[in-house]
Scaffold this active site. Structure first.
Site, PDB file in Angstrom:
ATOM      1  NE  ARG A 164      36.244 -21.521  17.038  1.00  0.00           N
ATOM      2  CZ  ARG A 164      35.405 -22.359  16.459  1.00  0.00           C
ATOM      3  NH1 ARG A 164      34.345 -21.898  15.807  1.00  0.00           N
ATOM      4  NH2 ARG A 164      35.602 -23.665  16.540  1.00  0.00           N
ATOM      5  CB  SER A 236      40.820 -25.444  17.568  1.00  0.00           C
ATOM      6  OG  SER A 236      39.964 -26.478  17.187  1.00  0.00           O
ATOM      7  CD  GLU A 331      39.540 -21.304  18.364  1.00  0.00           C
ATOM      8  OE1 GLU A 331      39.601 -22.186  17.508  1.00  0.00           O
ATOM      9  OE2 GLU A 331      38.850 -21.408  19.389  1.00  0.00           O
TER      10      GLU A 331
HETATM   11  N1  EPU Z   1      42.393 -33.094   9.709  1.00  0.00           N
HETATM   12  C1  EPU Z   1      43.567 -33.757   9.413  1.00  0.00           C
HETATM   13  N2  EPU Z   1      44.444 -34.015  10.420  1.00  0.00           N
HETATM   14  C2  EPU Z   1      44.194 -33.660  11.700  1.00  0.00           C
HETATM   15  C3  EPU Z   1      43.002 -32.981  12.003  1.00  0.00           C
HETATM   16  C4  EPU Z   1      42.108 -32.706  11.001  1.00  0.00           C
HETATM   17  O1  EPU Z   1      43.832 -34.108   8.289  1.00  0.00           O
HETATM   18  O2  EPU Z   1      45.052 -33.950  12.542  1.00  0.00           O
HETATM   19  C5  EPU Z   1      41.428 -32.818   8.647  1.00  0.00           C
HETATM   20  C6  EPU Z   1      40.485 -33.993   8.466  1.00  0.00           C
HETATM   21  O3  EPU Z   1      40.345 -34.235   7.091  1.00  0.00           O
HETATM   22  C7  EPU Z   1      39.160 -33.507   8.978  1.00  0.00           C
HETATM   23  C8  EPU Z   1      39.250 -32.015   8.775  1.00  0.00           C
HETATM   24  O4  EPU Z   1      40.642 -31.710   8.942  1.00  0.00           O
HETATM   25  O5  EPU Z   1      38.106 -34.069   8.247  1.00  0.00           O
HETATM   26  C9  EPU Z   1      38.451 -31.235   9.786  1.00  0.00           C
HETATM   27  O6  EPU Z   1      38.743 -31.722  11.094  1.00  0.00           O
HETATM   28  P1  EPU Z   1      37.661 -31.641  12.290  1.00  0.00           P
HETATM   29  O7  EPU Z   1      36.336 -32.142  11.832  1.00  0.00           O
HETATM   30  O8  EPU Z   1      38.275 -32.257  13.492  1.00  0.00           O
HETATM   31  O9  EPU Z   1      37.472 -30.089  12.466  1.00  0.00           O
HETATM   32  P2  EPU Z   1      38.534 -28.894  12.548  1.00  0.00           P
HETATM   33  O10 EPU Z   1      38.302 -28.009  11.387  1.00  0.00           O
HETATM   34  O11 EPU Z   1      39.904 -29.392  12.769  1.00  0.00           O
HETATM   35  C10 EPU Z   1      36.856 -27.305  13.780  1.00  0.00           C
HETATM   36  C11 EPU Z   1      36.829 -26.430  15.006  1.00  0.00           C
HETATM   37  C12 EPU Z   1      36.618 -27.262  16.261  1.00  0.00           C
HETATM   38  C13 EPU Z   1      35.301 -27.991  16.123  1.00  0.00           C
HETATM   39  C14 EPU Z   1      35.351 -28.862  14.854  1.00  0.00           C
HETATM   40  C15 EPU Z   1      34.015 -29.521  14.556  1.00  0.00           C
HETATM   41  C16 EPU Z   1      38.231 -24.529  14.453  1.00  0.00           C
HETATM   42  C17 EPU Z   1      39.517 -23.832  14.711  1.00  0.00           C
HETATM   43  N3  EPU Z   1      38.074 -25.678  15.090  1.00  0.00           N
HETATM   44  O12 EPU Z   1      38.003 -28.141  13.878  1.00  0.00           O
HETATM   45  O13 EPU Z   1      36.518 -26.367  17.354  1.00  0.00           O
HETATM   46  O14 EPU Z   1      35.046 -28.813  17.249  1.00  0.00           O
HETATM   47  O15 EPU Z   1      35.646 -28.039  13.693  1.00  0.00           O
HETATM   48  O16 EPU Z   1      33.116 -28.556  14.105  1.00  0.00           O
HETATM   49  O17 EPU Z   1      37.391 -24.026  13.732  1.00  0.00           O
HETATM   50  C18 EPU Z   1      37.712 -25.291  19.110  1.00  0.00           C
HETATM   51  O18 EPU Z   1      37.427 -24.220  18.573  1.00  0.00           O
HETATM   52  O19 EPU Z   1      38.400 -25.354  20.166  1.00  0.00           O
HETATM   53  C19 EPU Z   1      37.268 -26.538  18.495  1.00  0.00           C
HETATM   54  C20 EPU Z   1      37.580 -27.725  18.996  1.00  0.00           C
END
Ligand code: EPU
Length: 340
Positions: A164, A236, A331
């Site tokens: 990012r 995010s 972010e």
């Molecule tokens: N999780 C929780 N609780 C929550 C949310 C997530 O426990 O409320 C844990 C879960 O275990 C899940 C893990 O976090 O398996 C990862 O969650 P997720 O797959 O939703 O991905 P993220 O790391 O929360 C990132 C990006 C997203 C992108 C997704 C998929 C960042 C800041 N965010 O989210 O990007 O869509 O991965 O690749 O890196 C964005 O940048 O606006 C965005 C949506």
């Protein structure tokens, strides 16, 4: 170049914040970019380059100039070693660009389907999702230098992309106006299924093609992330923090169920998990809250201001810091509330 004063920004930021921009310039033609880059106002007062408004929190009144690229065009400009070289205008909607690539058989952007925002913003913050980042497909970025109006191509290497991040968010902030991006896309479809949730989602699909893969990405997104047309948010809100190996081991001893992924230099922690464990998921504070289905997303519960969002973000940062000793960084870009 169309210029407006006291322009209402509510439709121009996905958070749906009812802000006013003192001045807004719509950049449509190539010359608009050059003229804007040379404009004296930019030297004398604050300015902000706005793409799709999907990653920004506005103050009630933005005392400066908002530059908003609205130029259009996606063009195949050449072929190189099994790749298509495609140029897209900064003002193209990112999700439409992805669909256009898939329809034309230009592969490599399927995992980035459905990301809100515009093409010009993709290199700035190196957008990413489902195991891919924009840097994997960006060949070069075409810019006008603010102050001189000179234009140049900046190579992928020169942008020093990171999670990012690019130099456009660092030392080049406010230096360049991006008018188009050149991509290097594959002639052959080679799905990237490294992200577990995505590989599980496509498991049952017999003949996986780019369209079906992109559709699977969009349905995972729809199940976790609010539709900006219905609920205001900036996707995010925080970055997933990276901690060193030692710190991770100490955290893991205390919280064995902590969600983390090994990365260069340590472990990337799931900020959504940290926020959920701190008790914030689904909570509301006045006009803002934390999304019920994904704790990394702050949402507008109706009539939120930039100040509301900023103070909720601060409360969450403090709680996560106290509980885990981990510092979350937004972010989203919070434009400081200049109006006292
Ligand atoms: N999780 C929780 N609780 C929550 C949310 C997530 O426990 O409320 C844990 C879960 O275990 C899940 C893990 O976090 O398996 C990862 O969650 P997720 O797959 O939703 O991905 P993220 O790391 O929360 C990132 C990006 C997203 C992108 C997704 C998929 C960042 C800041 N965010 O989210 O990007 O869509 O991965 O690749 O890196 C964005 O940048 O606006 C965005 C949506």
């Amino acid at each position: 170049m169309k210029t407006f004063t006291d322009f209402p920004m509510k439709q121009y930021n996905t958070f749906g914040i009812d802000a006013i921009a003192e001045r807004l310039c719509m950049l449509e033609e190539r010359d608009d970019f050059r003229l804007a880059a040379l404009s004296e106002e930019l030297g004398n007062s604050p300015f902000f380059i706005l793409g799709g408004g999907s990653n920004v929190v506005f103050p009630e009144r933005y005392r400066g100039t908002v530059l908003h690229p609205v130029n259009k065009g996606i063009e195949l400009v050449g072929q190189r070693d099994g790749s298509y070289i495609v140029e897209a205008a900064a003002g193209e909607v990112w999700a439409d660009f992805v669909d256009h690539c898939i329809a034309h058989g230009w592969y490599g952007v399927e995992n980035l389907a459905g990301i809100p925002g515009c093409v010009g913003a993709a290199p700035v913050q190196n957008v990413g999702a489902y195991g891919m980042e924009a840097k994997d497909v960006i060949d070069a970025v075409h810019c006008f230098e603010i102050g001189t109006g000179n234009d140049c191509w900046i190579s992928n290497d020169d942008c020093r992309y990171a999670y990012r991040w690019s130099r456009f968010k660092g030392e080049w902030q406010g230096r360049y106006l991006i008018d188009r991006v050149r991509f290097c896309l594959n002639e052959v479809f080679a799905p990237d299924l490294s992200y577990k949730a995505l590989s599980s989602a496509v498991e049952g699909i017999r003949e996986l093609d780019a369209r079906r893969l992109a559709d699977a990405v969009v349905s995972i997104r729809d199940s976790k992330l609010p539709n900006p047309k219905e609920i205001g948010s900036a996707g995010s809100f925080f970055k997933n923090p990276v901690v060193g190996g030692d710190k991770f081991q100490r955290l893991k001893e205390r919280h064995p169920e902590m969600v983390a992924y090994p990365v260069e230099g340590g472990y990337k922690l799931a900020a959504g998990w940290l926020i959920e464990q701190s008790g914030w998921k689904g909570r509301t504070i006045g006009r803002v809250g934390v999304y019920e289905k994904q704790a990394l997303v702050l949402v507008n519960r109706g009539g939120a201001t930039g100040r509301d969002v900023k103070s909720l973000a601060e409360m969450i940062i403090n709680d996560v810091e106290q509980r885990f000793g981990v510092h979350l960084e937004p972010e989203a870009i919070i434009i400081e509330c200049l109006n006292a």
